[in-house]
Design a protein around this motif. Structure first.
Motif, mmCIF file in Angstrom:
data_model
loop_
_atom_site.group_PDB
_atom_site.id
_atom_site.type_symbol
_atom_site.label_atom_id
_atom_site.label_comp_id
_atom_site.label_asym_id
_atom_site.label_seq_id
_atom_site.Cartn_x
_atom_site.Cartn_y
_atom_site.Cartn_z
ATOM 1 N N MET A 56 -39.905 -65.618 122.359
ATOM 2 C CA MET A 56 -39.551 -66.930 121.823
ATOM 3 C C MET A 56 -39.467 -66.926 120.305
ATOM 4 O O MET A 56 -38.613 -67.601 119.712
ATOM 5 N N ALA A 57 -40.332 -66.150 119.661
ATOM 6 C CA ALA A 57 -40.351 -66.121 118.197
ATOM 7 C C ALA A 57 -39.057 -65.594 117.605
ATOM 8 O O ALA A 57 -38.762 -65.841 116.434
ATOM 9 N N GLY A 58 -38.266 -64.881 118.397
ATOM 10 C CA GLY A 58 -37.042 -64.285 117.874
ATOM 11 C C GLY A 58 -35.817 -65.162 117.955
ATOM 12 O O GLY A 58 -34.734 -64.753 117.504
ATOM 13 N N PHE A 59 -35.952 -66.372 118.518
ATOM 14 C CA PHE A 59 -34.801 -67.256 118.696
ATOM 15 C C PHE A 59 -34.965 -68.544 117.900
ATOM 16 O O PHE A 59 -36.081 -68.934 117.537
ATOM 17 N N SER A 60 -33.859 -69.225 117.674
ATOM 18 C CA SER A 60 -33.901 -70.520 117.003
ATOM 19 C C SER A 60 -34.401 -71.585 117.982
ATOM 20 O O SER A 60 -34.272 -71.429 119.205
ATOM 21 N N PRO A 61 -34.970 -72.689 117.461
ATOM 22 C CA PRO A 61 -35.436 -73.766 118.359
ATOM 23 C C PRO A 61 -34.342 -74.304 119.262
ATOM 24 O O PRO A 61 -34.592 -74.580 120.446
ATOM 25 N N ALA A 62 -33.135 -74.444 118.741
ATOM 26 C CA ALA A 62 -32.044 -74.985 119.560
ATOM 27 C C ALA A 62 -31.724 -74.067 120.729
ATOM 28 O O ALA A 62 -31.486 -74.523 121.862
ATOM 29 N N PHE A 63 -31.722 -72.771 120.482
ATOM 30 C CA PHE A 63 -31.433 -71.820 121.559
ATOM 31 C C PHE A 63 -32.519 -71.877 122.630
ATOM 32 O O PHE A 63 -32.229 -71.832 123.835
ATOM 33 N N LEU A 64 -33.774 -71.991 122.214
ATOM 34 C CA LEU A 64 -34.874 -72.056 123.175
ATOM 35 C C LEU A 64 -34.749 -73.273 124.077
ATOM 36 O O LEU A 64 -35.067 -73.213 125.269
ATOM 37 N N GLU A 65 -34.276 -74.370 123.515
ATOM 38 C CA GLU A 65 -34.127 -75.582 124.307
ATOM 39 C C GLU A 65 -32.988 -75.468 125.319
ATOM 40 O O GLU A 65 -33.049 -76.051 126.404
ATOM 41 N N GLN A 66 -31.951 -74.724 124.960
ATOM 42 C CA GLN A 66 -30.738 -74.695 125.776
ATOM 43 C C GLN A 66 -30.639 -73.475 126.695
ATOM 44 O O GLN A 66 -30.001 -73.547 127.746
ATOM 45 N N ARG A 67 -31.280 -72.348 126.315
ATOM 46 C CA ARG A 67 -31.073 -71.093 127.056
ATOM 47 C C ARG A 67 -32.397 -70.399 127.348
ATOM 48 O O ARG A 67 -32.566 -69.213 127.082
ATOM 49 N N PHE A 68 -33.335 -71.120 127.931
ATOM 50 C CA PHE A 68 -34.624 -70.492 128.216
ATOM 51 C C PHE A 68 -34.508 -69.445 129.312
ATOM 52 O O PHE A 68 -35.406 -68.612 129.484
ATOM 53 N N ASP B 172 -26.001 -65.125 118.968
ATOM 54 C CA ASP B 172 -24.652 -65.332 118.434
ATOM 55 C C ASP B 172 -24.029 -63.982 118.081
ATOM 56 O O ASP B 172 -24.000 -63.585 116.918
ATOM 57 N N PRO B 173 -23.532 -63.231 119.075
ATOM 58 C CA PRO B 173 -22.946 -61.919 118.795
ATOM 59 C C PRO B 173 -21.798 -61.960 117.781
ATOM 60 O O PRO B 173 -21.604 -61.004 117.032
ATOM 61 N N ALA B 174 -21.071 -63.075 117.740
ATOM 62 C CA ALA B 174 -19.977 -63.184 116.767
ATOM 63 C C ALA B 174 -20.508 -63.143 115.337
ATOM 64 O O ALA B 174 -19.847 -62.616 114.439
ATOM 65 N N LEU B 175 -21.697 -63.702 115.115
ATOM 66 C CA LEU B 175 -22.297 -63.666 113.783
ATOM 67 C C LEU B 175 -22.668 -62.231 113.409
ATOM 68 O O LEU B 175 -22.533 -61.830 112.247
ATOM 69 N N PHE B 176 -23.138 -61.452 114.387
ATOM 70 C CA PHE B 176 -23.397 -60.029 114.115
ATOM 71 C C PHE B 176 -22.109 -59.334 113.687
ATOM 72 O O PHE B 176 -22.102 -58.557 112.720
ATOM 73 N N ARG B 177 -21.018 -59.600 114.391
ATOM 74 C CA ARG B 177 -19.745 -58.967 114.024
ATOM 75 C C ARG B 177 -19.310 -59.385 112.630
ATOM 76 O O ARG B 177 -18.790 -58.570 111.855
ATOM 77 N N GLU B 178 -19.541 -60.651 112.289
ATOM 78 C CA GLU B 178 -19.162 -61.151 110.967
ATOM 79 C C GLU B 178 -19.953 -60.463 109.860
ATOM 80 O O GLU B 178 -19.396 -60.093 108.816
ATOM 81 N N ARG B 179 -21.257 -60.271 110.069
ATOM 82 C CA ARG B 179 -22.110 -59.732 109.013
ATOM 83 C C ARG B 179 -22.131 -58.202 108.974
ATOM 84 O O ARG B 179 -22.376 -57.628 107.906
ATOM 85 N N ALA B 180 -21.917 -57.559 110.109
ATOM 86 C CA ALA B 180 -22.052 -56.097 110.148
ATOM 87 C C ALA B 180 -20.757 -55.371 110.486
ATOM 88 O O ALA B 180 -20.684 -54.146 110.304
ATOM 89 N N GLY B 181 -19.744 -56.083 110.931
ATOM 90 C CA GLY B 181 -18.533 -55.431 111.419
ATOM 91 C C GLY B 181 -17.840 -54.561 110.393
ATOM 92 O O GLY B 181 -17.438 -53.424 110.686
#
Length: 286
Positions: free
Chosen positions: A163-175, A268-277
Motif C-alpha cells: 500500500m505504501a507504494g501507491f497513491s491514495p487515489a489508486f488504493l481507493e480505486q484498484r485495491f 501509470d505505465p505511460a508515465l514511466f515511458r514518458e520519464r524513462a523512454g
C-alpha cells in the motif's frame, strides 16, 4: 515512446544454476532487472514490454540464488550480489549489460557500477536509498515498521508494504492490485518470513552509505535516477535521498515523479515511458 510496446515473448532459461525469465531480442543488448526480494511477484510486468522494445530483458531470484551468509557487512553483501549478477549475465551470453535497479536493487546496481564498471553500460535507479545526516524521522519510521513486523500477522506487514507504494487515489480505486501483489509477496518472498533481528539488519543495510563519496565520484556510468515523492512509510526512499546520490554521481540525471509512490510504473505505465523512454532508447544504441 509514449504508446505501449508490443508484447514480448518470455521464456525461462536455466543458466549458472538459476532459472532466468528472459525476453531475447535479436541483436538487442541485455537489461538486467534487479531487486533484493523474490523474482516471483510480477513487479516488472507493467514495464517489461516497454523495456523489451529496446533490450533483451532478464530477471532472476538474485538473493535466493546467491545464498549469502546472514551476517555479511553491507559492502560485502552488495558486491557479492553484483558478482552474481555479472555471472548470470555472462552465462546468458552478455559480457556487458545495462541495469535497472529498483528499491534495494539500486544498491546492487551501484555495486556493479563500482566493482564491474567496465561491464555496466548504463543504469536506471528507481527510488534509491541514501543515508542522510538527520535520521530522526527515519528512526521513528523503522521503529514503527519493526513493531508491525514483530506482530503475529505478517500478512498485515506485506499489505502495508504494498500500500505504501501507491497513491491514495489508486488504493481507493484498484485495491485488487494491492491484494494480488500482497498475496504474491507473502507466497514468494522469503523476506516476509525472516526473524525480526535479521529483518532489521536488512533495513539498516539498505539505508547505509557503504560507498564513499570518493568512490561514487569515480563512477561514470550513464545513470537515470527516478525518484517518487510519496514516502508513505516515512522510511524512504525519498526525493532528498535521490538528490543526495545524484549530487555524488558525475554522470547521473534526476527525474522526479511527483504525486506517486514507488509503484508509479504499475499505477501509470505511460508515465514511466514518458520519464524513462528516451533514456532507454538512447542507451540501447550505445
Amino acid at each position: 515512446m509514449t504508446e505501449a510496446a508490443p508484447t514480448a515473448a518470455r521464456t525461462v532459461e536455466h543458466v549458472a544454476g538459476v532459472d532466468v525469465r528472459i525476453s531475447r531480442g535479436d541483436g538487442k543488448p541485455l537489461m538486467m532487472l534487479t531487486r533484493m526480494a523474490s523474482a516471483g511477484m510480477g513487479i516488472w510486468d507493467a514495464v517489461w514490454d516497454d523495456i523489451a522494445a529496446h533490450y533483451t530483458v532478464a530477471n532472476f531470484d538474485l538473493v535466493g540464488s546467491a545464498r549469502l551468509a546472514e551476517d555479511l557487512a553491507p559492502r560485502e553483501r552488495f558486491v557479492r550480489l553484483a558478482d552474481r549478477t555479472v555471472e548470470v549475465a555472462e552465462a546468458l551470453g552478455f559480457p556487458s549489460f545495462h541495469l535497472f535497479g529498483w528499491y534495494g536493487g539500486t544498491h546492487v546496481a551501484l555495486a556493479c557500477m563500482h566493482a564491474h564498471r567496465d561491464r555496466v553500460r548504463s543504469a536506471i535507479l528507481l527510488d534509491p536509498f541514501f543515508e542522510l545526516s538527520d535520521a530522526r524521522k527515519l528512526e521513528k519510521a523503522i521503529a514503527f515498521k519493526r513493531r508491525l513486523f514483530e506482530s503475529d500477522d505478517r500478512e498485515l506487514y506485506a499489505y502495508y508494504w504494498v500500500m505504501a507504494g501507491f497513491s491514495p487515489a489508486f488504493l481507493e480505486q484498484r485495491f485488487d492490485v494491492v491484494d494480488r501483489l500482497a498475496r504474491a509477496r507473502i507466497d514468494a518472498d522469503r523476506f516476509v518470513s525472516v526473524d525480526p533481528d535479521r529483518w532489521l539488519r536488512w533495513v539498516r543495510a539498505l539505508r547505509s552509505n557503504w560507498l564513499t563519496d570518493d568512490e561514487l565520484g569515480t563512477m561514470s556510468t550513464p545513470t537515470l535516477v527516478l525518484a517518487t515523492s510519496l514516502d508513505n512509510w516515512h522510511a524512504g526512499p525519498t526525493i532528498g535521498m535521490a538528490q543526495a546520490l545524484v549530487a555524488r554521481l558525475p554522470s547521473a540525471q534526476l527525474r522526479r515523479i511527483d504525486g506517486y509512490g514507488t509503484f508509479f510504473f504499475i499505477e501509470d505505465p505511460a508515465l514511466f515511458r514518458e520519464r524513462a523512454g528516451a533514456f532507454l532508447a538512447e542507451q540501447a544504441r550505445r
